[in-house]
Design an enzyme around this catalytic site. Structure first.
Site, PDB file in Angstrom:
ATOM      1  N   GLU A  59       0.829  -1.210   0.000  1.00  0.00           N
ATOM      2  CA  GLU A  59       0.000   0.000   0.000  1.00  0.00           C
ATOM      3  C   GLU A  59       0.858   1.254   0.000  1.00  0.00           C
ATOM      4  O   GLU A  59       0.533   2.240  -0.687  1.00  0.00           O
ATOM      5  CB  GLU A  59      -0.936  -0.016   1.207  1.00  0.00           C
ATOM      6  CG  GLU A  59      -2.051  -1.041   1.074  1.00  0.00           C
ATOM      7  CD  GLU A  59      -2.964  -1.110   2.284  1.00  0.00           C
ATOM      8  OE1 GLU A  59      -4.001  -1.792   2.191  1.00  0.00           O
ATOM      9  OE2 GLU A  59      -2.641  -0.485   3.320  1.00  0.00           O
TER      10      GLU A  59
ATOM     11  N   HIS B 255     -10.120   1.229  -0.132  1.00  0.00           N
ATOM     12  CA  HIS B 255     -10.638   0.334   0.909  1.00  0.00           C
ATOM     13  C   HIS B 255     -12.162   0.195   0.860  1.00  0.00           C
ATOM     14  O   HIS B 255     -12.729  -0.575   1.640  1.00  0.00           O
ATOM     15  CB  HIS B 255     -10.222   0.846   2.297  1.00  0.00           C
ATOM     16  CG  HIS B 255      -8.761   0.657   2.595  1.00  0.00           C
ATOM     17  ND1 HIS B 255      -7.797   1.495   2.087  1.00  0.00           N
ATOM     18  CD2 HIS B 255      -8.107  -0.274   3.336  1.00  0.00           C
ATOM     19  CE1 HIS B 255      -6.609   1.099   2.506  1.00  0.00           C
ATOM     20  NE2 HIS B 255      -6.767   0.026   3.262  1.00  0.00           N
TER      21      HIS B 255
END
Length: 348
Positions: A166, A200
């Site tokens: 990420e 997300h």
């Protein structure tokens, strides 16, 4: 010299000077590539039955985690190569400068340690709860928890693979694009984490798959909350990245935050019933007339109110200490951008 030729030379001179300040890419290009990177990171999760969860197959299944780690590794590689290409072709930068913008080089030990320490200050409350109130400090020293957590695929995903991949995509690849577009550091700090938060949102779909009986509104609220707190962390990670020029500092802070989780903001702290509490304080006869120190055990899982008071004082003290050290503990000569503290704006 003819007037026409003089005017032509003046025009060329000022156009060259102006050209020095032109961005290598437009802000629209930076945004478009950022959206592309977000899709490259998330979409592969649903292209294969090995990575795509179902009502019978959770995202926490070891096979799904392994397949997803392979997928995001390829995504990171693709995004990094594309960013290096943009830096070299449009930014006209050397490979060394490209690695610097990506946060890979040079590796500054001080730039890694200081932000990590700053993050631990922020989590003083949770550290007190886990380490002192729950007595976890002994396991920390012996390294038991590390082996236990990283022994499973969920821990490996949450604390190793997740933070690394990420941060590579949403900091190392996306932020340099915005620097090339000459977007101010302040805007970069508050804009780029939104891609991280949006990445997300797909958890909403996965949650509804594995929790089909949960009402829609609570499921949406859960995803919205996740978007908010991942974006807030993204603000901090982007700030660290710009201030230190270190991808590794952002990765370590990310992993540490994942391990600590969200801090308790209300209620009394508790421990599991029967868990030994704190250092050895009581002595018990061992049958040979010798006193043996024992730790106090909590029978019902409830601690005295004093423990909760200390926790919230630690939480408050950590927040204050974090604010005081935010600038000094992220200061570095290797910063990718500078911030004007007086005027409250940032300079690229």
């Amino acid at each position: 010299m003819a007037p026409v030729e003089l005017l032509h030379r003046i025009k060329n001179y000022y156009s060259k000077e102006t050209g020095k300040d032109l961005p290598a890419i437009t802000s629209q290009s930076a945004a478009g590539l950022s959206i592309l990177y977000t899709l490259i990171y998330v979409v592969p999760f649903y292209l294969s039955s090995a990575t795509r969860p179902s009502p019978q197959l959770s995202r926490d299944a070891p096979s799904v985690i392994r397949a997803r780690i392979r997928a995001v590794t390829l995504s990171c590689l693709a995004c990094s190569i594309l960013t290096m290409y943009v830096i070299a072709s449009r930014g006209k930068e050397t490979p060394t400068e490209g690695l610097r913008l990506l946060g890979w080089w040079p590796i500054g030990i001080v730039e890694i340690i200081k932000p990590t320490f700053l993050t631990t200050i922020l989590f003083a409350g949770p550290l007190f709860e886990k380490g002192i109130a729950e007595g976890g400090w002994r396991d920390w020293i012996q390294g038991k928890r590390v082996a236990e957590v990283l022994g499973g695929w969920i821990g490996w995903r949450n604390f190793i693979a997740g933070p690394i991949t990420e941060e590579i995509v949403f900091r190392s690849c996306i932020i340099p694009l915005h620097l090339l577009a000459k977007i101010s550091p302040t805007r970069i700090v508050f804009y780029t984490p939104l891609y991280f938060g949006i990445a997300h949102i797909h958890h909403f779909y996965e949650y509804t798959l594995t929790h089909p009986h949960t009402p829609l509104l609570p499921a949406l609220a859960r995803s919205l909350f996740q978007f908010v707190y991942t974006s807030i962390f993204g603000f901090y990670a982007a700030f660290i990245y710009l201030r230190t020029g270190s991808l590794f500092a952002a990765i370590l802070s990310h992993s540490f935050c994942n391990w600590c989780g969200l801090p308790r903001l209300w209620g009394r702290i508790t421990v599991e019933a029967g868990v030994p509490l704190g250092p050895s304080t009581e002595r018990k006869d061992d049958g040979e007339g010798k006193g043996v120190k024992q730790r106090v055990q909590v029978a019902d899982g409830r601690l005295g109110v004093g423990w909760t008071v200390v926790y919230y004082l630690s939480l408050l003290g950590g927040a204050v200490g974090f604010w005081w050290g935010l600038w000094s503990l992220t200061d570095s000569s290797r910063a990718l951008a500078s911030f004007d503290l007086v005027k409250g704006v940032a300079k690229g």
